[in-house]
Design a protein around this motif. Structure first.
Motif, PDB file in Angstrom:
ATOM      1  N   SER A   1     -13.547 -15.250   0.507  1.00 17.81           N
ATOM      2  CA  SER A   1     -14.649 -15.726   1.270  1.00 17.81           C
ATOM      3  C   SER A   1     -13.909 -16.428   2.577  1.00 17.81           C
ATOM      4  N   THR A   2     -14.602 -16.830   3.437  1.00 15.10           N
ATOM      5  CA  THR A   2     -13.883 -17.683   4.589  1.00 15.10           C
ATOM      6  C   THR A   2     -14.833 -19.270   4.217  1.00 15.10           C
ATOM      7  N   VAL A   3     -13.934 -20.164   3.789  1.00 12.46           N
ATOM      8  CA  VAL A   3     -14.284 -21.228   3.232  1.00 12.46           C
ATOM      9  C   VAL A   3     -13.503 -22.667   3.712  1.00 12.46           C
TER      10      VAL A   3
ATOM     11  N   THR B   1     -20.525  -7.507  -3.011  1.00 14.73           N
ATOM     12  CA  THR B   1     -20.029  -6.058  -2.466  1.00 14.73           C
ATOM     13  C   THR B   1     -20.700  -5.952  -1.051  1.00 14.73           C
ATOM     14  N   GLY B   2     -20.273  -6.869  -0.272  1.00  9.04           N
ATOM     15  CA  GLY B   2     -20.646  -7.029   1.230  1.00  9.04           C
ATOM     16  C   GLY B   2     -19.368  -6.221   1.971  1.00  9.04           C
ATOM     17  N   TYR B   3     -19.240  -6.634   3.308  1.00  7.73           N
ATOM     18  CA  TYR B   3     -18.332  -5.798   4.062  1.00  7.73           C
ATOM     19  C   TYR B   3     -17.110  -6.094   3.399  1.00  7.73           C
ATOM     20  N   VAL B   4     -16.599  -7.433   3.056  1.00  7.90           N
ATOM     21  CA  VAL B   4     -15.232  -7.736   2.694  1.00  7.90           C
ATOM     22  C   VAL B   4     -15.185  -7.235   1.300  1.00  7.90           C
ATOM     23  N   GLY B   5     -16.212  -7.657   0.295  1.00  9.69           N
ATOM     24  CA  GLY B   5     -15.891  -7.394  -0.955  1.00  9.69           C
ATOM     25  C   GLY B   5     -15.653  -5.957  -1.442  1.00  9.69           C
TER      26      GLY B   5
ATOM     27  N   LEU C   1     -18.874  -6.386  -8.654  1.00  6.74           N
ATOM     28  CA  LEU C   1     -19.844  -7.179  -9.140  1.00  6.74           C
ATOM     29  C   LEU C   1     -20.837  -7.652  -7.997  1.00  6.74           C
ATOM     30  N   ASP C   2     -22.268  -7.484  -8.167  1.00  4.11           N
ATOM     31  CA  ASP C   2     -23.162  -8.198  -7.259  1.00  4.11           C
ATOM     32  C   ASP C   2     -24.352  -8.424  -8.076  1.00  4.11           C
ATOM     33  N   VAL C   3     -25.061  -9.499  -7.405  1.00  5.55           N
ATOM     34  CA  VAL C   3     -26.420  -9.990  -8.087  1.00  5.55           C
ATOM     35  C   VAL C   3     -27.423  -9.078  -7.515  1.00  5.55           C
TER      36      VAL C   3
ATOM     37  N   VAL D   1     -26.077  -7.089  12.600  1.00  5.47           N
ATOM     38  CA  VAL D   1     -26.648  -7.514  13.828  1.00  5.47           C
ATOM     39  C   VAL D   1     -26.703  -9.290  13.585  1.00  5.47           C
ATOM     40  N   ARG D   2     -25.951  -9.568  12.547  1.00  6.44           N
ATOM     41  CA  ARG D   2     -25.952 -11.151  12.428  1.00  6.44           C
ATOM     42  C   ARG D   2     -25.470 -11.766  13.407  1.00  6.44           C
ATOM     43  N   ASP D   3     -26.211 -12.755  14.190  1.00  9.54           N
ATOM     44  CA  ASP D   3     -25.876 -13.266  15.349  1.00  9.54           C
ATOM     45  C   ASP D   3     -25.229 -12.522  16.328  1.00  9.54           C
TER      46      ASP D   3
ATOM     47  N   ARG E   1     -11.839  -6.612  10.359  1.00 16.49           N
ATOM     48  CA  ARG E   1     -12.795  -6.391  11.208  1.00 16.49           C
ATOM     49  C   ARG E   1     -13.898  -5.472  10.918  1.00 16.49           C
ATOM     50  N   GLU E   2     -15.213  -5.682  11.043  1.00 18.91           N
ATOM     51  CA  GLU E   2     -16.032  -4.583  10.836  1.00 18.91           C
ATOM     52  C   GLU E   2     -15.977  -3.608  11.780  1.00 18.91           C
ATOM     53  N   GLY E   3     -16.175  -2.275  11.390  1.00 18.75           N
ATOM     54  CA  GLY E   3     -15.963  -1.136  12.490  1.00 18.75           C
ATOM     55  C   GLY E   3     -14.433  -0.572  12.110  1.00 18.75           C
TER      56      GLY E   3
ATOM     57  N   GLY F   1     -20.837 -14.275   0.371  1.00 19.32           N
ATOM     58  CA  GLY F   1     -21.201 -14.918   1.688  1.00 19.32           C
ATOM     59  C   GLY F   1     -21.099 -16.477   1.790  1.00 19.32           C
ATOM     60  N   THR F   2     -20.676 -16.777   3.154  1.00 18.29           N
ATOM     61  CA  THR F   2     -20.723 -18.521   3.223  1.00 18.29           C
ATOM     62  C   THR F   2     -21.335 -18.569   4.399  1.00 18.29           C
ATOM     63  N   PRO F   3     -22.766 -18.427   4.708  1.00 13.83           N
ATOM     64  CA  PRO F   3     -23.260 -18.667   5.865  1.00 13.83           C
ATOM     65  C   PRO F   3     -23.776 -20.046   6.318  1.00 13.83           C
TER      66      PRO F   3
ATOM     67  N   PRO G   1     -19.399 -17.422  15.170  1.00 14.36           N
ATOM     68  CA  PRO G   1     -20.301 -18.647  15.566  1.00 14.36           C
ATOM     69  C   PRO G   1     -20.222 -19.542  14.318  1.00 14.36           C
ATOM     70  N   LYS G   2     -20.778 -18.855  12.922  1.00 16.61           N
ATOM     71  CA  LYS G   2     -20.482 -20.106  11.821  1.00 16.61           C
ATOM     72  C   LYS G   2     -19.240 -20.526  11.563  1.00 16.61           C
ATOM     73  N   ASP G   3     -18.185 -19.713  11.642  1.00 15.09           N
ATOM     74  CA  ASP G   3     -16.649 -20.301  11.320  1.00 15.09           C
ATOM     75  C   ASP G   3     -16.570 -21.490  12.210  1.00 15.09           C
TER      76      ASP G   3
HETATM   77  P1  NAD Z   1     -22.235 -10.228   2.797  1.00 15.56           P
HETATM   78  O1  NAD Z   1     -23.268 -11.166   3.035  1.00 15.56           O
HETATM   79  O2  NAD Z   1     -22.083  -8.938   3.575  1.00 15.56           O
HETATM   80  O3  NAD Z   1     -22.009  -9.925   1.474  1.00 15.56           O
HETATM   81  C1  NAD Z   1     -21.890 -10.959   0.341  1.00 15.56           C
HETATM   82  C2  NAD Z   1     -22.323 -10.411  -0.926  1.00 15.56           C
HETATM   83  O4  NAD Z   1     -22.028 -11.298  -2.185  1.00 15.56           O
HETATM   84  C3  NAD Z   1     -23.707  -9.826  -0.998  1.00 15.56           C
HETATM   85  O5  NAD Z   1     -24.004  -8.391  -1.565  1.00 15.56           O
HETATM   86  C4  NAD Z   1     -24.479 -10.670  -2.237  1.00 15.56           C
HETATM   87  O6  NAD Z   1     -25.541 -10.176  -2.855  1.00 15.56           O
HETATM   88  C5  NAD Z   1     -23.290 -11.101  -3.046  1.00 15.56           C
HETATM   89  N1  NAD Z   1     -23.291 -12.353  -3.711  1.00 15.56           N
HETATM   90  C6  NAD Z   1     -23.640 -13.479  -3.367  1.00 15.56           C
HETATM   91  N2  NAD Z   1     -23.665 -14.205  -4.401  1.00 15.56           N
HETATM   92  C7  NAD Z   1     -23.015 -13.506  -5.466  1.00 15.56           C
HETATM   93  C8  NAD Z   1     -22.931 -14.053  -6.871  1.00 15.56           C
HETATM   94  N3  NAD Z   1     -22.907 -15.126  -7.378  1.00 15.56           N
HETATM   95  N4  NAD Z   1     -22.500 -12.949  -7.601  1.00 15.56           N
HETATM   96  C9  NAD Z   1     -22.350 -11.817  -7.074  1.00 15.56           C
HETATM   97  N5  NAD Z   1     -22.644 -11.354  -5.824  1.00 15.56           N
HETATM   98  C10 NAD Z   1     -22.790 -12.425  -5.198  1.00 15.56           C
HETATM   99  O7  NAD Z   1     -20.657 -11.082   3.359  1.00 15.56           O
HETATM  100  P2  NAD Z   1     -19.502 -10.146   4.138  1.00 15.56           P
HETATM  101  O8  NAD Z   1     -19.742 -10.228   5.427  1.00 15.56           O
HETATM  102  O9  NAD Z   1     -18.561  -9.456   3.283  1.00 15.56           O
HETATM  103  O10 NAD Z   1     -18.629 -11.888   3.778  1.00 15.56           O
HETATM  104  C11 NAD Z   1     -17.987 -12.401   2.722  1.00 15.56           C
HETATM  105  C12 NAD Z   1     -17.018 -13.478   3.154  1.00 15.56           C
HETATM  106  O11 NAD Z   1     -16.042 -12.863   3.967  1.00 15.56           O
HETATM  107  C13 NAD Z   1     -17.924 -14.683   4.282  1.00 15.56           C
HETATM  108  O12 NAD Z   1     -17.410 -15.725   3.843  1.00 15.56           O
HETATM  109  C14 NAD Z   1     -17.511 -14.135   5.640  1.00 15.56           C
HETATM  110  O13 NAD Z   1     -17.258 -15.128   6.356  1.00 15.56           O
HETATM  111  C15 NAD Z   1     -15.944 -13.422   4.950  1.00 15.56           C
HETATM  112  N6  NAD Z   1     -15.225 -12.631   6.094  1.00 15.56           N
HETATM  113  C16 NAD Z   1     -16.213 -11.553   6.564  1.00 15.56           C
HETATM  114  C17 NAD Z   1     -15.708 -10.628   7.582  1.00 15.56           C
HETATM  115  C18 NAD Z   1     -17.006  -9.606   7.988  1.00 15.56           C
HETATM  116  O14 NAD Z   1     -16.395  -8.910   9.089  1.00 15.56           O
HETATM  117  N7  NAD Z   1     -17.800  -9.483   7.535  1.00 15.56           N
HETATM  118  C19 NAD Z   1     -14.382 -10.541   7.765  1.00 15.56           C
HETATM  119  C20 NAD Z   1     -13.502 -11.722   6.996  1.00 15.56           C
HETATM  120  C21 NAD Z   1     -13.934 -12.429   6.373  1.00 15.56           C
END
Ligand code: NAD
Length: 446
Positions: free
Chosen positions: A122-124, A10-14, A31-33, A328-330, A156-158, A87-89, A264-266
């Motif tokens: 996720s970006t993989v 449940t991050g930005y993308v989820g 779902l989130d851990v 503020v990541r990177d 895009r965030e924002g 996430g895929t850091p 940067p990470k991609d």
């Molecule tokens: P994020 O770090 O904000 O969120 C990831 C979430 O996944 C966290 O809440 C974490 O607790 C949860 N998580 C991790 N492992 C888990 C598991 N096994 N079960 C349940 N929850 C779990 O990440 P994000 O910024 O949303 O990015 C997610 C993916 O999307 C990355 O691969 C990123 O590169 C890609 N992406 C991000 C953006 C962006 O703008 N942030 C845009 C496009 C693609």
């Protein structure tokens, strides 16, 4: 409508994915851990800043279409479509860390309750679809059929909600007809262009798009450096060059560089893939190197202007990696602050929304101001590090009356150099040499 979508992460993308599919009338469980995150979402609070998202989450949660879970057994078995948005850091060697993806794949395998389309958002790196499919097939206890789809996210965030609802394209990497039909049906309400490929190609599309955008930024920064030396203005140069439809002006803004949780990470991950398959990723490496140099150059230029940074007071406006987010990541702003602190400067920072997130990184090494004017109090240098709108028309006369020194370092080229100089400041931008404004670019830098 689908009554059975689960989103893992449940991050930005989820969260945007879950909330938007719920908004379209589907029943979605996220779902989130992270228990505290789920609790916060259950009470209607989004744990990060994304315009419009909290309202969207609350509306769909009260309509009963959007729920939040920590227990996979309550989310996965009933889902016909499971999105992976974890996430895929970056790891130490630059490759993508797939630990969360692997863990999520195991969770799916252990909780399958029906035939399921597993969709990777996720970006993989290329071949991760195969990895996810292998993990699930190896561990699943049931005979249910799974299809693994790659559906990279370009939001895009924002502006995430708008980007999700009005995408330039939807990429679907699918290796079976049934899953393709399911995905097309799911996205049908968006009326968007769909690009259907095999899974590996879809995975490559996402990295390619990010690498190209980042390369445009580093290209602009390289041209900016030449502009400074020859007495040209990079903004006008890019307007002129970008007017060619084959080029375009997007992502050609010079500045202190790109950052965030993706570029940067991609780029590093794509370089890693390239090396693994015997390709020398020279352009990708140059893009990253130019980006790193932006921070070093900024510090050098400020240092040269003020003499020594030890004991210098610097106001930094902007902490987020870009406007309209608290991410503020990177962030280049944070990298710049770290470099200034390293040299003995004192930093007072302001950001409209990212002070809490930046505070977790920078702690008490920085003073956090309520507004830009407070940050400028006693400052020798005023740095604009993030191009928030409110800094574009900040009253520099007021800032000047609070400052000790008179340098404006415009790391995002948002101010008019002539206007700033007319107010009695020295001005430094990126690639914006003008005889009037650019006090530092003379014989020293040429
Ligand atoms: P994020 O770090 O904000 O969120 C990831 C979430 O996944 C966290 O809440 C974490 O607790 C949860 N998580 C991790 N492992 C888990 C598991 N096994 N079960 C349940 N929850 C779990 O990440 P994000 O910024 O949303 O990015 C997610 C993916 O999307 C990355 O691969 C990123 O590169 C890609 N992406 C991000 C953006 C962006 O703008 N942030 C845009 C496009 C693609």
């Amino acid at each position: 409508m689908f009554s059975d979508i689960a989103v893992i992460g449940t991050g930005y993308v989820g969260l945007v994915t879950g909330a938007c599919f719920a908004e379209l009338g589907n029943d979605v469980v996220c779902l989130d851990v992270d228990k505290s995150r789920i609790e916060s979402l259950r009470s209607g609070n989004v744990p990060f800043f994304e315009p419009g998202l909290e309202e969207l989450v609350r509306r769909n949660a009260s309509a009963g279409r959007l729920t939040f879970e920590v227990d996979p057994a309550r989310a996965i078995p009933g889902a016909a479509i499971v999105f992976l948005a974890v996430g895929t850091p970056q790891t130490a060697d630059g490759s993508a860390d797939l630990a969360y993806v692997r863990q999520a794949a195991v969770t799916i395998a252990e909780n399958l309750g029906r035939d399921t389309v597993v969709v990777n958002k996720s970006t993989v790196p290329v071949e991760t679809g195969d990895l996810v499919a292998a993990i699930i097939r190896e561990r699943k206890a049931s005979t249910h059929r799974i299809s693994v789809v790659s559906n990279p996210e370009f939001l895009r965030e924002g502006s995430a909600i708008n980007d999700f609802m009005h995408p330039d394209r939807i990429v679907l990497g699918v290796d079976d007809v049934g899953a393709a039909a399911t995905m097309r049906h799911l996205y049908a309400p968006l009326n968007a262009k769909i690009i259907e490929t095999d899974v590996r190609t879809a995975e490559m599309i996402k990295y390619t798009a990010n690498a190209f955008l980042a390369t445009k930024i580093s290209f602009a920064n390289q041209i900016a450096l030449i502009c400074e030396r020859v007495g040209a203005d990079v903004g006008d140069v890019m307007r002129g060059a970008g007017a060619d439809q084959r080029i375009g002006t997007a992502f050609l803004g010079a500045g202190i560089g790109f950052g965030g949780s993706c570029f940067p990470k991609d780029l590093a991950a794509l370089s890693h893939v390239a090396e693994r398959v015997g390709v020398v990723p020279s352009l990708l490496e140059a893009t990253l190197a130019i980006n790193r140099e932006q921070i070093e150059r900024a510090v050098e230029r400020i240092e040269r202007h003020v003499g020594a940074l030890q004991g210098t007071r610097i106001a930094v406006l902007g902490l987020a990696f870009k406007p309209q987010t608290d991410d503020v990541r990177d962030s280049p702003a944070i990298a710049l602050i770290e470099a200034l602190l390293e040299k003995g400067a004192t930093v007072a920072a302001h950001d409209p929304v990212a002070i809490t997130t930046a505070g977790r990184r920078l702690g008490s090494r920085v003073t956090y101001a309520q507004n830009a004017y407070e940050a400028s109090s006693g400052a020798d240098v005023l740095v604009i590090a993030t191009d928030w709108n409110e800094y574009k028309q900040l009253d520099l006369r007021i800032a000047k009356s609070h400052m000790r020194g008179r340098l404006v370092f415009d790391g995002r080229n948002v101010r008019d150099p002539h206007e700033v100089v007319a107010l009695g400041f020295d001005y430094m931008g990126i690639g914006r040499y003008t005889r009037l404004a650019c006090a530092d670019v003379s014989s020293v830098e040429s």
